[in-house]
Design a protein around this motif. Structure first.
Motif, PDB file in Angstrom:
ATOM      1  N   SER A  53       0.841  -1.198   0.000  1.00  0.00           N
ATOM      2  CA  SER A  53       0.000   0.000   0.000  1.00  0.00           C
ATOM      3  C   SER A  53       0.874   1.245   0.000  1.00  0.00           C
ATOM      4  N   LEU A  54       0.258   2.400  -0.256  1.00  0.00           N
ATOM      5  CA  LEU A  54       1.008   3.655  -0.258  1.00  0.00           C
ATOM      6  C   LEU A  54       1.676   3.875   1.097  1.00  0.00           C
ATOM      7  N   ASN A  55       2.921   4.282   1.056  1.00  0.00           N
ATOM      8  CA  ASN A  55       3.686   4.506   2.285  1.00  0.00           C
ATOM      9  C   ASN A  55       3.702   5.997   2.594  1.00  0.00           C
ATOM     10  N   HIS A  56       2.938   6.378   3.611  1.00  0.00           N
ATOM     11  CA  HIS A  56       2.857   7.792   4.004  1.00  0.00           C
ATOM     12  C   HIS A  56       3.779   8.124   5.176  1.00  0.00           C
ATOM     13  N   ASN A  57       4.676   7.208   5.543  1.00  0.00           N
ATOM     14  CA  ASN A  57       5.564   7.417   6.697  1.00  0.00           C
ATOM     15  C   ASN A  57       6.765   8.277   6.308  1.00  0.00           C
ATOM     16  N   ARG A  58       6.489   9.542   6.124  1.00  0.00           N
ATOM     17  CA  ARG A  58       7.512  10.471   5.634  1.00  0.00           C
ATOM     18  C   ARG A  58       8.133  11.310   6.755  1.00  0.00           C
ATOM     19  N   PHE A  59       7.733  11.052   7.977  1.00  0.00           N
ATOM     20  CA  PHE A  59       8.290  11.744   9.135  1.00  0.00           C
ATOM     21  C   PHE A  59       8.994  10.721  10.006  1.00  0.00           C
ATOM     22  N   TRP A  60      10.198  11.080  10.498  1.00  0.00           N
ATOM     23  CA  TRP A  60      10.944  10.164  11.359  1.00  0.00           C
ATOM     24  C   TRP A  60      10.644  10.534  12.815  1.00  0.00           C
ATOM     25  N   GLY A  61       9.828   9.701  13.451  1.00  0.00           N
ATOM     26  CA  GLY A  61       9.435   9.957  14.829  1.00  0.00           C
ATOM     27  C   GLY A  61      10.340   9.290  15.839  1.00  0.00           C
ATOM     28  N   PRO A  62       9.967   9.333  17.115  1.00  0.00           N
ATOM     29  CA  PRO A  62      10.796   8.745  18.170  1.00  0.00           C
ATOM     30  C   PRO A  62      11.038   7.251  17.988  1.00  0.00           C
ATOM     31  N   CYS A 208      16.085  12.622   5.454  1.00  0.00           N
ATOM     32  CA  CYS A 208      17.411  13.255   5.539  1.00  0.00           C
ATOM     33  C   CYS A 208      17.311  14.733   5.879  1.00  0.00           C
ATOM     34  N   THR A 209      16.419  15.441   5.203  1.00  0.00           N
ATOM     35  CA  THR A 209      16.309  16.885   5.444  1.00  0.00           C
ATOM     36  C   THR A 209      15.711  17.171   6.819  1.00  0.00           C
ATOM     37  N   GLN A 210      14.809  16.317   7.273  1.00  0.00           N
ATOM     38  CA  GLN A 210      14.264  16.472   8.628  1.00  0.00           C
ATOM     39  C   GLN A 210      15.371  16.329   9.661  1.00  0.00           C
ATOM     40  N   ARG A 211      16.184  15.299   9.490  1.00  0.00           N
ATOM     41  CA  ARG A 211      17.258  15.057  10.459  1.00  0.00           C
ATOM     42  C   ARG A 211      18.317  16.154  10.383  1.00  0.00           C
ATOM     43  N   ASP A 270      26.014   9.330  16.869  1.00  0.00           N
ATOM     44  CA  ASP A 270      24.694   9.750  16.391  1.00  0.00           C
ATOM     45  C   ASP A 270      23.876   8.515  16.012  1.00  0.00           C
ATOM     46  N   VAL A 271      23.244   7.922  16.999  1.00  0.00           N
ATOM     47  CA  VAL A 271      22.495   6.688  16.791  1.00  0.00           C
ATOM     48  C   VAL A 271      21.241   6.950  15.958  1.00  0.00           C
ATOM     49  N   LYS A 272      20.569   8.084  16.175  1.00  0.00           N
ATOM     50  CA  LYS A 272      19.329   8.362  15.444  1.00  0.00           C
ATOM     51  C   LYS A 272      19.586   8.445  13.942  1.00  0.00           C
ATOM     52  N   THR A 273      20.624   9.187  13.561  1.00  0.00           N
ATOM     53  CA  THR A 273      20.938   9.300  12.132  1.00  0.00           C
ATOM     54  C   THR A 273      21.352   7.953  11.566  1.00  0.00           C
ATOM     55  N   SER A 274      22.049   7.154  12.358  1.00  0.00           N
ATOM     56  CA  SER A 274      22.459   5.830  11.890  1.00  0.00           C
ATOM     57  C   SER A 274      21.240   4.969  11.588  1.00  0.00           C
ATOM     58  N   LYS A 275      20.163   5.116  12.363  1.00  0.00           N
ATOM     59  CA  LYS A 275      18.938   4.345  12.129  1.00  0.00           C
ATOM     60  C   LYS A 275      18.238   4.805  10.855  1.00  0.00           C
ATOM     61  N   VAL A 276      18.274   6.115  10.602  1.00  0.00           N
ATOM     62  CA  VAL A 276      17.702   6.650   9.360  1.00  0.00           C
ATOM     63  C   VAL A 276      18.435   6.056   8.159  1.00  0.00           C
ATOM     64  N   VAL A 277      19.758   6.093   8.227  1.00  0.00           N
ATOM     65  CA  VAL A 277      20.573   5.596   7.115  1.00  0.00           C
ATOM     66  C   VAL A 277      20.377   4.093   6.940  1.00  0.00           C
ATOM     67  N   ALA A 278      20.289   3.358   8.032  1.00  0.00           N
ATOM     68  CA  ALA A 278      20.097   1.903   7.959  1.00  0.00           C
ATOM     69  C   ALA A 278      18.767   1.570   7.281  1.00  0.00           C
ATOM     70  N   LYS A 279      17.732   2.342   7.594  1.00  0.00           N
ATOM     71  CA  LYS A 279      16.422   2.103   6.976  1.00  0.00           C
ATOM     72  C   LYS A 279      16.460   2.412   5.484  1.00  0.00           C
TER      73      LYS A 279
END
Length: 377
Positions: A53-62, A208-211, A270-279
């Motif tokens: 289905s369409l993926n609307h998860n465009r915000f990186w939350g907690p 990326c731009t959010q982070r 920077d664990v949060k950014t590492s999770k973004v990149v891993a995803k």
């Protein structure tokens, strides 16, 4: 590109080293093979990705990706209201200079196309995608080192990744628009896949731009290079080369670099950014798999073996594939090692060497016989 000159000849008649529009084209090209007809191992998750289905998860939350609250999934941007086809919307996005708007329009366009069941249509891409005034585009040699960039290492790496993702949005839409006049030959699935890729890349750019903003920076805060688009221009007249150069080379580089970047970010703290990149790296497997699928499909339609065809295209277009390679991720995506690794002999290489060996053995045997005859005489 499958140009106007290519509409009426047989695809199977094209020489193995040349796929350009100046050559005979293909009237017998009816449709590309379906997944079950592929003789090449494919990524097991490809059909699930297509059916998702369409993926609307465009915000990186907690806890990771979640729906964006600023723009609801059913919001219609006025720029797209008049569009009546996927190709038309793709051309609009390519002509949009603001990166954030381009990213959002990409998702809105893909959503509108799927929801309203619009046709592929036909359009022409701009000569080059519209770009903002920043970042300044320079040669790769002029990109500042991290210590001279004015950004901390995590923001520096994230900015570079954001630039790659923005180019990936344009490259996917360019593929849709550029080859849209040939949708009857390539089939709707081809365009559906690359529009889906564009939507994924737009989501990656949004993360990326959010982070970057959370770190106190924004896209454009340091120079970037235009190498990715310049490389893609080599394949602008050739659908087979486009599939080789973009998904199987450029996208595959992301599979190689992703895990290393994750480890660097963890080492930086920077664990949060590492999770973004891993995803992002995890989702790039689908994009390489799409490229493999369509490259193999076209090769099969042409009666060509994918591995030597891929290698020949890299030589013809002067595209270099450099390691270190993430063999596991590449294999998962359906990209065999013998396609790209110069240290691995292909079956064709082995057969060729075997023939040379047999020929040399025959010559040596004849020389011995002649020598024995001369001794007797």
């Amino acid at each position: 590109m499958l140009s106007t000159a290519l509409r009426s000849a047989s695809l199977s008649s094209l020489p193995i080293h040349s796929f350009k529009p100046k050559l005979p084209s293909f009237a017998s090209f009816s449709s590309l093979q379906s997944p079950q007809q592929h003789q090449h191992p494919l990524w097991p998750g490809l059909q699930s990705w297509r059916d998702s289905s369409l993926n609307h998860n465009r915000f990186w939350g907690p806890s990771g990706p979640e729906p964006e609250t600023q723009i609801g999934p059913n919001h219609q941007n006025s720029q797209l209201d008049s569009a009546t086809s996927l190709a038309e919307m793709g051309a609009m996005i390519l002509s949009t200079s603001d990166p954030i708007t381009k990213s959002r329009l990409s998702h809105l366009a893909y959503s509108k196309w799927r929801r309203d069941k619009l046709p592929i249509g036909a359009s022409q891409p701009p000569h080059r995608p519209a770009r903002p005034s920043k970042p300044q585009l320079v040669s790769p040699k002029e990109i500042p080192a991290p210590k001279n960039s004015g950004l901390p290492l995590n923001a520096y790496m994230l900015h570079n990744l954001a630039h790659v993702e923005l180019n990936a949005i344009d490259l996917a839409w360019d593929t849709v628009v550029r080859f849209s006049p040939y949708s009857d030959l390539l089939g709707d699935k081809f365009f559906s896949d690359f529009a889906h890729v564009a939507d994924d890349e737009s989501r990656h750019f949004a993360w990326c731009t959010q982070r970057l903003a959370e770190l106190g920076f924004s896209y454009g805060d340091m120079p970037a290079h235009n190498l990715l688009w310049r490389e893609s221009e080599k394949s602008s007249d050739d659908v087979v080369a486009r599939l080789a150069v973009i998904p199987l080379v450029q996208e595959a580089r992301g599979l190689d670099a992703g895990p290393r970047l994750v480890q660097k970010l963890i080492g930086f703290g920077d664990v949060k950014t590492s999770k973004v990149v891993a995803k992002i790296a995890e989702e790039e497997v689908a994009h390489v798999a799409v490229g493999v699928y369509w490259f193999v499909a076209v090769c099969q339609q042409m009666g060509r073996a994918p591995c030597p065809t891929f290698r020949d295209l890299l030589k013809e277009y002067n595209v270099e594939v450099k390691g270190p390679f993430n063999y596991t991720a590449r294999e998962e995506a359906g990209l065999p090692r013998d396609w790209y690794d110069p240290l691995v002999e292909t079956e064709e290489d082995k057969e060729r060497l075997s023939k040379v060996h047999d020929r040399l053995a025959h010559i040596i045997s004849m020389e011995k016989e002649n020598s024995n005859l001369n001794k007797r005489n």
